[in-house]
Design an enzyme around this catalytic site. Structure first.
Site, PDB file in Angstrom:
ATOM      1  N   GLY A   1      26.816  44.957  36.366  1.00 57.11           N
ATOM      2  CA  GLY A   1      26.969  44.702  37.792  1.00 57.11           C
ATOM      3  C   GLY A   1      26.656  43.247  38.093  1.00 57.11           C
TER       4      GLY A   1
ATOM      5  N   ARG B   1      42.186  44.091  38.005  1.00 55.58           N
ATOM      6  CA  ARG B   1      41.236  44.709  38.933  1.00 55.58           C
ATOM      7  C   ARG B   1      41.940  45.806  39.734  1.00 55.58           C
ATOM      8  NH1 ARG B   1      35.772  45.229  39.383  1.00 55.58           N
ATOM      9  NH2 ARG B   1      34.958  44.778  41.457  1.00 55.58           N
TER      10      ARG B   1
ATOM     11  N   ASP C   1      32.853  48.655  45.360  1.00 61.27           N
ATOM     12  CA  ASP C   1      32.467  47.242  45.229  1.00 61.27           C
ATOM     13  C   ASP C   1      32.861  46.436  46.478  1.00 61.27           C
ATOM     14  OD1 ASP C   1      31.159  47.417  42.852  1.00 61.27           O
ATOM     15  OD2 ASP C   1      32.571  46.235  41.670  1.00 61.27           O
TER      16      ASP C   1
ATOM     17  N   THR D   1      30.464  50.031  32.314  1.00 60.59           N
ATOM     18  CA  THR D   1      31.182  48.799  31.983  1.00 60.59           C
ATOM     19  C   THR D   1      30.992  48.419  30.511  1.00 60.59           C
ATOM     20  OG1 THR D   1      30.827  48.092  34.247  1.00 60.59           O
ATOM     21  CG2 THR D   1      31.613  46.412  32.761  1.00 60.59           C
TER      22      THR D   1
HETATM   23  N1  GLU Z   1      31.863  47.063  39.205  1.00 61.90           N
HETATM   24  C1  GLU Z   1      31.069  45.986  38.713  1.00 61.90           C
HETATM   25  C2  GLU Z   1      31.767  44.654  38.934  1.00 61.90           C
HETATM   26  O1  GLU Z   1      32.965  44.587  38.905  1.00 61.90           O
HETATM   27  C3  GLU Z   1      30.732  46.135  37.266  1.00 61.90           C
HETATM   28  C4  GLU Z   1      29.784  47.262  37.096  1.00 61.90           C
HETATM   29  C5  GLU Z   1      28.893  47.126  35.910  1.00 61.90           C
HETATM   30  O2  GLU Z   1      28.911  46.121  35.228  1.00 61.90           O
HETATM   31  O3  GLU Z   1      28.145  48.085  35.668  1.00 61.90           O
HETATM   32  O4  GLU Z   1      31.109  43.679  39.129  1.00 61.90           O
END
Ligand code: GLU
Length: 607
Positions: A514, A138, A467, A427
């Protein structure tokens, strides 16, 4: 109706002061941590009238057939990435080797989703030792990060895209150092050889996919950074058309440097200096990254979070991801219901899934970077705790919005997460099983589509720092997911591996999306475990999510038929496009079976 022998107390608790009847709604009387639930009858339909099992109601499986193989397999979000992974497997590569080869190609062909300028999580099962490892790559916040970094001068949160686009949102990209560590521990092929395919493609060029074209055309922010604007548009400024052969010689050079020097090639030296210069020099929204931040990045190997579900044990990435914990909580709360009898998406199964999902989602507030916050993982997954939470689910009405529960060993100061933001689909998730039976489940991301929109040396820099919660505190209490130096923002990414009764892996799965990832992955686990679907059928089932608010049904799918009956149960229902990107592999006694999400461009390849 409940199946015979089911321990499902219909009306239990729901007919008392707690949730009862259609339109059950949470009301807070005693401050943010204590809620009383007042229920009121909204509908005069007989209780449970529309709750009869109707497995045909919304089974609407999007046509696509699972791919079978005997020896090894990769399921990934782009055909060229899957081919690179397959080639590594054919050369005797391990699951990690194949994941790396595919990921390098994805940096090139899916720049909107993931890449070397982003971060990720890798769950790995070692067939020989039986060890399960959760690799955390991360992004981290710079040393100069402050809890108020996403507030404007008047102390209000920045508009989401004002924070995303530019340097402020860029965290230290942890993907390559994480893959490097995983390769040291689990790789078979030489590191440099895993870059060859991506380098060749970057030089030769690849056809812009319809999806990439559509996302370029839809993005209002790509022209804010000169290198990004030039790369994704024709000389006349039009979005690159689908089929255009796009070359990326700068990325080829960067990948060559990574192949030769490892992650130091982008975390130190010339490329790092350029990253820092672009991030800090983005005039409209400068960031705070330094050379020290980049050079100091360390991936972390963590213990996976695991919980039994029926005769299986499902495992996933622990904090800073909240995703697998929420998936496991959802399943844990559903365990007392006969989900199998209710079938893929009957009104009852959709209702139960939405209610369990909302209760799990409320608890996401406890999760943040474990180096900064004591996350009560054990308490959140505790059997008795989940049973108590589950007993609040009424068969005859929706709870509406709920408050977080009070799991044991709660040390976290509560504050709501930043949410409700629009996140264009980015993602990716890929799953690999190699010939030895090792399993890699990798979800990686640049966060928003095209990340911060800053391109350096042929790759996109992430915007993962958005985030973090934008508001550092609520009612004077510090939020667990506030920005702090060196901290990793909370995630929902949920790479998971499920183990069967003999404790052998039976499924690898994950998705982008997300915080909807929780619902997407949860759906596949129900599909495979409760409904006996193969992984492709489970992936193709319509998506249904509840993030402690409205129940969202996938637009243009057969789930739309559930709108009315769910509304009669008090759900506030929305029909929304839900572009999951589930890529999974089932490991059966007869061989491997792979599924790729028909909503994106992925494929399954194997021998
Ligand atoms: N930044 C998101 C997360 O870490 C993922 C974004 C996505 O899946 O589009 O939960």
């Amino acid at each position: 109706m409940p199946a015979a022998g089911e321990r499902e107390p219909i009306g239990y608790r729901c007919s008392t002061l707690a949730e009862r009847g259609p339109g059950c709604r949470a009301r807070t009387f005693l401050g943010p941590l204590v809620a009383l639930f007042v229920c009121f009858q909204q509908s005069d339909a007989p209780l449970g009238a529309e709750m009869r099992p109707d497995p045909e109601a919304a089974s609407g499986i999007i046509e696509r057939t699972a791919v079978a193989a005997n020896r090894y397999m990769i399921a990934a979000s782009h055909p060229l990435a899957a081919e690179a992974g397959l080639e590594a497997l054919r050369r005797g590569g391990s699951a990690v080797d194949a994941a790396i080869a595919a990921q390098m190609v994805l940096t090139l062909v899916e720049p909107q989703s993931s890449g070397i300028g982003g971060g990720g999580f890798l769950l790995h099962y070692d067939a020989e030792s039986g060890e399960l490892k959760a690799y955390d790559g991360r992004e981290t916040a710079p040393a100069a990060a402050t809890p108020d970094m996403f507030l404007d001068e008047s102390g209000e949160p920045l508009a989401f895209f004002d924070a995303v686009v530019g340097g402020l949102s860029v965290g230290v990209p942890g993907l390559v150092p994480m893959l490097e560590r995983a390769h040291r521990e689990e790789g078979e092929l030489p590191w440099a050889s895993l870059f060859a395919e991506a380098i060749a493609l970057a030089e030769r060029g690849f056809p812009v996919s319809p999806r990439l074209h559509a996302l370029i055309a839809a993005d209002k922010y790509l022209k804010r950074h000169p290198a990004t604007a030039a790369y994704f548009h024709t000389p006349e400024g039009a979005p690159l058309p689908a089929g255009h052969i796009l070359r990326n010689p700068e990325l080829a050079d960067t990948l060559r440097a990574l192949a030769e020097e490892g992650s130091a090639a982008i975390l130190t030296g010339e490329i790092a200096a350029e990253i820092v210069a672009e991030v800090r020099g983005f005039a409209a929204n400068p960031g705070r990254l330094s050379m020290q931040d980049l050079a100091g990045y360390q991936p972390v190997v963590r213990e996976a979070v695991c919980r039994a579900y029926r005769h299986y044990r499902a495992c996933g990435m622990p904090p800073p991801s909240a995703g697998p914990i929420a998936v496991l909580q959802t399943l844990g709360m559903l365990e007392r219901f006969d989900v199998a009898a209710r079938g893929p998406w009957s009104v009852e199964s959709a209702h139960l899934f939405a209610e369990a999902s909302r209760l799990a989602f409320a608890d996401r507030t406890y999760v943040a970077d474990p180096a900064f916050v004591d996350v009560p993982v054990g308490g959140l997954l505790d059997q008795r705790y989940l049973l108590e939470r589950s007993e609040r689910i009424c068969m005859d009405g929706s709870l509406g919005e709920v408050l977080p529960g009070t799991p044991a060993i709660r040390k976290t100061e509560l504050a709501p997460p930043a949410d409700g933001m629009i996140r264009p689909p980015s993602t990716m998730h890929l799953s690999v099983v190699d010939e030895q039976g090792n399993v890699a489940s990798l979800t990686s991301s640049v966060e928003n589509a095209f990340g911060s929109r800053i391109m350096v040396r042929g790759f996109m820099l992430n915007n993962q720092l958005t985030d973090f919660s934008f508001r550092p505190e609520v009612d004077g209490r510090p939020g667990p997911n506030r920005a702090e130096p060196g901290k990793r923002p909370r995630s929902s990414m949920a790479p998971m591996i499920v183990f069967g009764p003999e404790d052998r892996p039976v499924l690898a799965i994950g998705s982008p999306g997300g915080s909807r990832i929780i619902g997407y992955v949860g759906k596949v686990l129900l599909g495979v475990i409760d409904w006996n679907l193969d992984v492709q059928q489970a992936i193709s089932l319509p998506n249904i999510t509840n993030r402690n608010g409205p129940t969202d049904l996938e637009a243009d799918s057969s789930a739309v038929a559930l709108q009315e009956p769910l509304e009669r149960l008090g759900h506030s229902v929305r029909l929304v496009p839900m572009t999951s990107g589930l890529h999974g592999i089932q490991i059966l006694p007869s061989g491997l079976l792979g599924g790729a999400d028909p909503r994106r461009e992925g494929v399954v390849l194997g021998d």
